[in-house]
Design an enzyme around this catalytic site. Structure first.
Site, short mmCIF file in Angstrom:
data_model
loop_
_atom_site.label_atom_id
_atom_site.label_comp_id
_atom_site.label_asym_id
_atom_site.label_seq_id
_atom_site.Cartn_x
_atom_site.Cartn_y
_atom_site.Cartn_z
N ASP A 121 6.33 40.58 15.04
CA ASP A 121 5.11 41.29 14.63
C ASP A 121 3.83 40.68 15.17
OD1 ASP A 121 4.99 38.94 13.26
OD2 ASP A 121 5.16 39.80 11.26
N GLU A 168 -0.19 41.36 11.07
CA GLU A 168 1.23 41.54 11.42
C GLU A 168 1.82 42.85 10.91
OE1 GLU A 168 -0.06 38.75 10.21
OE2 GLU A 168 0.28 37.23 11.75
N HIS A 178 -0.41 28.99 7.73
CA HIS A 178 -1.21 29.39 8.90
C HIS A 178 -1.69 30.83 8.88
CE1 HIS A 178 2.73 31.03 10.04
NE2 HIS A 178 2.05 31.88 10.79
N HIS A 206 -0.51 23.57 11.58
CA HIS A 206 -0.67 24.54 12.68
C HIS A 206 -1.95 24.21 13.45
CE1 HIS A 206 -1.18 28.36 14.71
NE2 HIS A 206 0.03 28.73 14.33
N ARG A 221 -3.58 34.31 8.76
CA ARG A 221 -4.97 34.71 8.95
C ARG A 221 -5.61 35.25 7.67
NH1 ARG A 221 -6.68 35.31 14.64
NH2 ARG A 221 -4.86 34.44 15.64
C1 UD1 Z 1 0.44 33.78 15.65
C2 UD1 Z 1 0.80 35.19 15.20
C3 UD1 Z 1 1.44 35.15 13.81
C4 UD1 Z 1 2.59 34.16 13.76
C5 UD1 Z 1 2.14 32.82 14.28
C6 UD1 Z 1 3.31 31.88 14.36
C7 UD1 Z 1 -0.66 37.02 15.91
C8 UD1 Z 1 -1.87 37.80 15.62
N1 UD1 Z 1 -0.41 35.99 15.10
O1 UD1 Z 1 -0.57 33.31 14.79
O2 UD1 Z 1 1.90 36.43 13.47
O3 UD1 Z 1 3.03 34.03 12.44
O4 UD1 Z 1 1.59 32.97 15.60
O5 UD1 Z 1 2.92 30.55 14.42
O6 UD1 Z 1 0.05 37.33 16.83
N2 UD1 Z 1 -2.72 27.06 19.19
C9 UD1 Z 1 -2.56 25.93 19.97
N3 UD1 Z 1 -1.33 25.68 20.53
C10 UD1 Z 1 -0.26 26.50 20.33
C11 UD1 Z 1 -0.42 27.62 19.52
C12 UD1 Z 1 -1.65 27.90 18.95
O7 UD1 Z 1 -3.50 25.18 20.16
O8 UD1 Z 1 0.82 26.23 20.86
C13 UD1 Z 1 -4.04 27.35 18.59
C14 UD1 Z 1 -5.03 27.91 19.63
O9 UD1 Z 1 -6.32 27.46 19.32
C15 UD1 Z 1 -4.90 29.41 19.41
C16 UD1 Z 1 -4.77 29.45 17.90
O10 UD1 Z 1 -3.92 28.34 17.58
O11 UD1 Z 1 -6.01 30.15 19.89
C17 UD1 Z 1 -4.24 30.74 17.32
O12 UD1 Z 1 -3.05 31.18 17.98
P1 UD1 Z 1 -2.60 32.73 17.81
O13 UD1 Z 1 -1.32 32.94 18.50
O14 UD1 Z 1 -3.72 33.62 18.19
O15 UD1 Z 1 -2.47 32.89 16.28
P2 UD1 Z 1 -1.54 32.15 15.22
O16 UD1 Z 1 -2.41 31.86 14.07
O17 UD1 Z 1 -0.81 31.05 15.89
N1 UDP Z 2 8.85 25.56 12.74
C1 UDP Z 2 8.92 24.52 13.66
N2 UDP Z 2 8.06 23.47 13.53
C2 UDP Z 2 7.13 23.41 12.53
C3 UDP Z 2 7.05 24.49 11.61
C4 UDP Z 2 7.92 25.55 11.76
O1 UDP Z 2 9.75 24.54 14.57
O2 UDP Z 2 6.38 22.41 12.48
C5 UDP Z 2 9.77 26.72 12.89
C6 UDP Z 2 10.51 27.16 11.64
O3 UDP Z 2 11.78 26.52 11.54
C7 UDP Z 2 10.65 28.66 11.84
C8 UDP Z 2 9.46 29.05 12.70
O4 UDP Z 2 8.96 27.82 13.24
O5 UDP Z 2 11.81 28.99 12.56
C9 UDP Z 2 8.40 29.74 11.90
O6 UDP Z 2 7.27 29.89 12.66
P1 UDP Z 2 5.82 30.13 12.04
O7 UDP Z 2 5.80 29.65 10.64
O8 UDP Z 2 4.86 29.54 13.01
O9 UDP Z 2 5.65 31.70 12.15
P2 UDP Z 2 6.09 32.92 11.21
O10 UDP Z 2 7.54 32.81 10.96
O11 UDP Z 2 5.25 32.86 9.99
O12 UDP Z 2 5.71 34.10 12.04
#
Ligand code: UD1
Ligand code: UDP
Length: 364
Positions: free
Chosen positions: A95, A131, A203, A236, A205
């Site tokens: 999502d 999502e 994490h 996160h 939003r």
């Molecule tokens: C995204 C997804 C969310 C999912 C989550 C899993 C969207 C809108 N959101 O949220 O559904 O649950 O991923 O974790 O698609 N960043 C880093 N390094 C990384 C990843 C993220 O620095 O490897 C930081 C960056 O500043 C980035 C910010 O996190 O801009 C947000 O990342 P983004 O993918 O936009 O949103 P998430 O909150 O991670």
């Molecule tokens: N996870 C990980 N390292 C962490 C936290 C979570 O590998 O420090 C894994 C966890 O086992 C799960 C997935 O990440 O499989 C969940 O991802 P996240 O919580 O970022 O996203 P969501 O599931 O909420 O979309």
């Protein structure tokens, strides 16, 4: 047949890995992996764990990216990839913004899309945000809806999706979890073996701002009230989360804040945990299979099955509920045992196999 499989974020990479690995064994399938890299280091960690090396990498992530600019930057890049690759089908998972934009781009290019983890709904567009909308939009374009549970199938039927396009497969998150069982799982962080562990992740939003500050205040209170319990929170990297978590929780002697753990270390942490507090979707699915009680830091969940079975409880981003329910699990062994049952409402580890079977039948 060329099948393009797309991953953007950590959970997509984890949940798609079993599908990629299973499909690569099929002689009829030419599997190409596209990483949008909506996440960077968190995505790379997972691909490395599963030995997956993406064929194409859009390297799209920017620090603190906004939803609109992320979407806008993805679309023309996807246009180029779809034009160059001309896949016979595209698979997306979950999502995220990656999933929704890929589904839209495929619609424009007349390419059929398989949606893995289809049909989860809260019926509230603001929760989880964005999502719920991403999943609904993706569902409008999908040719195959790989629904993890019967409940998600029912949600799709309610929206008018044809029964013949829905396949209940289980969630590939359990396939991934079982695949990891054969690997060496080391937490890699020193913990006091005499203390119970509360594992935290957050994490979402919709919690940014005051709700997330409430979560942090509750965690602070719990850590102060329970010096004999240790807390571990892999934070996160989103600045809206990271900065606030450090403001409230750094410096508490029994609270460890760390960088996101790689998947193997995180599974080790879940296994070691006594209780898990999280707003993550994937962790709500994994923890029950590991017999760990989960308190969900959200008002609603699109994963109701474990809540109905009594092993996951919603506490919202609500200070009083988080403190009370966590304290209850720490103090009341009877309440704890009622939630610490190992059940797996989301899958049996064969979801990827079922997805591959459907595609094999269609393409051969
Ligand atoms: C995204 C997804 C969310 C999912 C989550 C899993 C969207 C809108 N959101 O949220 O559904 O649950 O991923 O974790 O698609 N960043 C880093 N390094 C990384 C990843 C993220 O620095 O490897 C930081 C960056 O500043 C980035 C910010 O996190 O801009 C947000 O990342 P983004 O993918 O936009 O949103 P998430 O909150 O991670
Ligand atoms: N996870 C990980 N390292 C962490 C936290 C979570 O590998 O420090 C894994 C966890 O086992 C799960 C997935 O990440 O499989 C969940 O991802 P996240 O919580 O970022 O996203 P969501 O599931 O909420 O979309």
């Amino acid at each position: 047949m060329k099948i393009l499989i797309v991953v953007g974020t950590r959970p997509e990479a984890i949940k798609m890995a079993p599908v990629i690995l299973a499909l690569k064994k099929e002689p009829w399938a030419n599997v190409r992996v596209l990483a949008t890299a909506q996440h960077r280091n968190m995505l790379d960690q997972v691909n490395e764990f599963f030995g997956i090396d993406p064929d194409i990498d859009l390297n799209i992530m920017r620090p603190n990216q906004a939803l609109t600019t992320l979407t806008a930057r993805l679309l023309p890049e996807l246009d180029d990839v779809l034009q160059a690759e001309k896949p016979d089908a595209v698979l997306v998972q979950g999502d995220t913004t990656t999933v929704m934009t890929v589904a839209l781009a495929c619609f424009y290019h007349h390419i059929p899309v398989g949606h893995v983890e289809a049909g989860l709904r809260t019926w509230d567009m603001q929760n989880p945000f964005p999502e719920e909308a991403n999943r609904v939009i993706t569902g409008k374009f999908a040719r195959w809806h790989f629904a993890p549970t019967e409940g998600s199938r029912q949600n799709l039927l309610k929206e008018g999706v044809a029964d013949s396009k829905i396949i209940v497969t289980g969630n590939t998150v359990i396939d991934a979890l079982l695949m990891s069982a054969s690997k060496d799982l080391q937490l890699g962080i020193e913990l006091d073996s005499n203390k119970r562990l509360v594992l935290v992740t957050s994490h979402r939003r919709e919690n940014f701002g005051e709700p997330f500050r409430n979560i942090c205040r509750a965690l602070q209170t719990l850590a102060e009230k329970n010096p004999d319990v240790q807390f571990l929170y892999p934070v996160h990297p989103n600045p809206n989360v990271k900065d606030v978590a450090h403001e409230f929780l750094a410096g508490l002697h029994n609270f460890t804040l760390c960088e996101p753990l790689d998947y193997a270390s995180f599974i080790a942490a879940m296994k070691r945990a006594y209780i898990i507090l999280t707003d993550s979707g994937g962790i709500q699915e994994e923890a029950p299979a590991l017999g760990k009680p989960v308190l969900v830091l959200r008002d609603e969940t699109e994963r109701p099955e474990a809540v109905e079975q009594g092993v996951v409880k919603l506490v919202g981003p609500n200070y009083d509920a988080i403190v009370q329910e966590t304290q209850c699990l720490l103090d009341d062994e009877f309440a704890y045992r009622a939630m610490a049952r190992g059940i797996s409402p989301y899958g049996d580890g064969k979801a990827a196999e079922r997805i591959v079977q459907v595609l094999r039948k269609y393409f051969t």
